[in-house]
Design a protein around this motif. Structure first.
Motif, mmCIF file in Angstrom:
data_model
loop_
_atom_site.group_PDB
_atom_site.id
_atom_site.type_symbol
_atom_site.label_atom_id
_atom_site.label_comp_id
_atom_site.label_asym_id
_atom_site.label_seq_id
_atom_site.Cartn_x
_atom_site.Cartn_y
_atom_site.Cartn_z
ATOM 1 N N GLY A 190 10.927 -3.242 -7.550
ATOM 2 C CA GLY A 190 11.644 -4.142 -6.640
ATOM 3 C C GLY A 190 10.719 -5.145 -5.988
ATOM 4 N N TYR A 191 9.559 -4.680 -5.546
ATOM 5 C CA TYR A 191 8.579 -5.551 -4.897
ATOM 6 C C TYR A 191 8.107 -6.641 -5.862
ATOM 7 C CZ TYR A 191 4.346 -6.873 -2.363
ATOM 8 O OH TYR A 191 3.373 -7.576 -1.706
ATOM 9 N N LEU A 192 7.778 -6.237 -7.083
ATOM 10 C CA LEU A 192 7.303 -7.206 -8.078
ATOM 11 C C LEU A 192 8.406 -8.173 -8.494
ATOM 12 C CD1 LEU A 192 5.143 -4.768 -10.227
ATOM 13 C CD2 LEU A 192 4.308 -6.546 -8.667
ATOM 14 N N GLY A 193 9.646 -7.687 -8.525
ATOM 15 C CA GLY A 193 10.774 -8.567 -8.825
ATOM 16 C C GLY A 193 10.940 -9.638 -7.760
ATOM 17 N N GLY A 194 10.739 -9.261 -6.499
ATOM 18 C CA GLY A 194 10.791 -10.244 -5.420
ATOM 19 C C GLY A 194 9.694 -11.285 -5.545
ATOM 20 N N ALA A 195 8.512 -10.841 -5.946
ATOM 21 C CA ALA A 195 7.404 -11.783 -6.146
ATOM 22 C C ALA A 195 7.726 -12.753 -7.285
ATOM 23 C CB ALA A 195 6.117 -11.019 -6.448
ATOM 24 N N LEU B 142 6.037 -9.219 -14.101
ATOM 25 C CA LEU B 142 6.549 -8.500 -15.268
ATOM 26 C C LEU B 142 5.423 -7.751 -15.966
ATOM 27 C CD1 LEU B 142 8.831 -7.860 -17.318
ATOM 28 C CD2 LEU B 142 8.129 -9.935 -18.528
ATOM 29 N N TYR B 143 4.296 -8.420 -16.154
ATOM 30 C CA TYR B 143 3.162 -7.763 -16.805
ATOM 31 C C TYR B 143 2.733 -6.525 -16.018
ATOM 32 C CZ TYR B 143 2.742 -12.521 -18.753
ATOM 33 O OH TYR B 143 2.985 -13.741 -19.331
ATOM 34 N N LEU B 144 2.638 -6.685 -14.708
ATOM 35 C CA LEU B 144 2.227 -5.570 -13.861
ATOM 36 C C LEU B 144 3.282 -4.463 -13.889
ATOM 37 C CD1 LEU B 144 -0.323 -5.154 -12.246
ATOM 38 C CD2 LEU B 144 0.843 -6.054 -10.246
ATOM 39 N N GLY B 145 4.556 -4.834 -13.866
ATOM 40 C CA GLY B 145 5.625 -3.846 -13.936
ATOM 41 C C GLY B 145 5.613 -3.068 -15.246
ATOM 42 N N LEU B 146 5.327 -3.749 -16.339
ATOM 43 C CA LEU B 146 5.213 -3.050 -17.621
ATOM 44 C C LEU B 146 4.056 -2.066 -17.599
ATOM 45 C CD1 LEU B 146 5.933 -5.982 -20.112
ATOM 46 C CD2 LEU B 146 7.418 -4.011 -19.604
ATOM 47 N N MET B 147 2.973 -2.430 -16.945
ATOM 48 C CA MET B 147 1.847 -1.505 -16.816
ATOM 49 C C MET B 147 2.220 -0.318 -15.923
ATOM 50 S SD MET B 147 -1.386 -4.125 -16.491
ATOM 51 C CE MET B 147 -2.591 -2.842 -16.213
ATOM 52 N N ILE C 223 0.830 -1.206 0.000
ATOM 53 C CA ILE C 223 0.000 0.000 0.000
ATOM 54 C C ILE C 223 0.864 1.256 0.000
ATOM 55 C CG2 ILE C 223 -1.643 1.330 1.385
ATOM 56 C CD1 ILE C 223 -2.926 -1.419 2.120
ATOM 57 N N ALA C 224 1.930 1.275 0.783
ATOM 58 C CA ALA C 224 2.799 2.453 0.838
ATOM 59 C C ALA C 224 3.441 2.735 -0.529
ATOM 60 C CB ALA C 224 3.875 2.265 1.899
ATOM 61 N N CYS C 225 3.964 1.703 -1.170
ATOM 62 C CA CYS C 225 4.580 1.894 -2.490
ATOM 63 C C CYS C 225 3.550 2.330 -3.523
ATOM 64 C CB CYS C 225 5.265 0.609 -2.948
ATOM 65 S SG CYS C 225 6.695 0.135 -1.964
ATOM 66 N N THR C 226 2.347 1.778 -3.433
ATOM 67 C CA THR C 226 1.286 2.137 -4.368
ATOM 68 C C THR C 226 0.837 3.576 -4.178
ATOM 69 O OG1 THR C 226 0.565 -0.169 -4.414
ATOM 70 C CG2 THR C 226 -0.994 1.468 -5.236
ATOM 71 N N VAL C 227 0.738 4.009 -2.931
ATOM 72 C CA VAL C 227 0.363 5.407 -2.665
ATOM 73 C C VAL C 227 1.439 6.347 -3.213
ATOM 74 C CG1 VAL C 227 0.028 7.113 -0.825
ATOM 75 C CG2 VAL C 227 -1.162 4.922 -0.725
ATOM 76 N N LEU C 228 2.705 6.006 -3.016
ATOM 77 C CA LEU C 228 3.780 6.823 -3.591
ATOM 78 C C LEU C 228 3.650 6.886 -5.115
ATOM 79 C CD1 LEU C 228 6.876 5.718 -1.482
ATOM 80 C CD2 LEU C 228 5.793 7.979 -1.503
ATOM 81 N N TYR C 229 3.306 5.768 -5.735
ATOM 82 C CA TYR C 229 3.119 5.727 -7.184
ATOM 83 C C TYR C 229 1.926 6.577 -7.625
ATOM 84 C CZ TYR C 229 2.123 3.761 -11.809
ATOM 85 O OH TYR C 229 1.872 3.602 -13.158
ATOM 86 N N ALA C 230 0.886 6.608 -6.813
ATOM 87 C CA ALA C 230 -0.341 7.319 -7.181
ATOM 88 C C ALA C 230 -0.217 8.837 -7.068
ATOM 89 C CB ALA C 230 -1.504 6.835 -6.315
#
Length: 140
Positions: free
Chosen positions: A91-96, A115-120, A70-77
């Motif tokens: 980084g988070y998605l790479g760990g997943a 990867l798909y989510l990161g590209l988005m 949530i924190a990373c997503t809020v920063l992105y938003a």
């Protein structure tokens, strides 16, 4: 008087590109906020999945991951911090993705989902953010 900086600046972003970027980013934000929220509860499906992935069924770890998501997503938003949020989400998605590789998850449906989510994440940001376009132009 025109300066070198004025001629080197990237052109304005078209309205269709801005809206496409907003829609892509909005989809990512909604998905990741939902993902973080279910980890905060945490629902049994979350702890069972974490256990199958080798992390144990720790509710405290699930909540911690939910807060990070949530924190990373809020920063992105938030526009002024969106590039930082995109970097942290990468980084988070790479760990997943690494976790899915480790347990041998199906490639296209599970492992590459990050990867798909990161590209988005990056595609939506690039389409809507002039600062990122200036930082990473596709052409000169």
């Amino acid at each position: 008087m025109t300066t070198i900086a004025d001629t080197a600046a990237s052109p304005e972003i078209s309205k269709p590109a801005q809206w496409t970027g907003r829609v892509l980013s909005g989809l990512v934000i909604v998905f990741l906020l939902f993902d973080g929220a279910i980890k905060l509860v945490p629902w049994p499906v979350v702890t069972e999945t974490m256990d199958r992935m080798g992390y144990g069924s720790s509710e405290s770890l699930a909540r911690t991951l939910g807060v990070i998501t949530i924190a990373c997503t809020v920063l992105y938003a938030i526009p002024p911090t969106s590039i930082l949020g995109a970097i942290l989400l990468t980084g988070y998605l790479g760990g997943a993705m690494a976790s899915h590789v480790r347990i041998g998850s199906p490639l296209f449906s599970h492992t590459l989902f990050g990867l798909y989510l990161g590209l988005m994440v990056w595609g939506g940001l690039w389409l809507r953010d002039r600062n990122l376009r200036d930082l990473m132009p596709w052409q000169r």
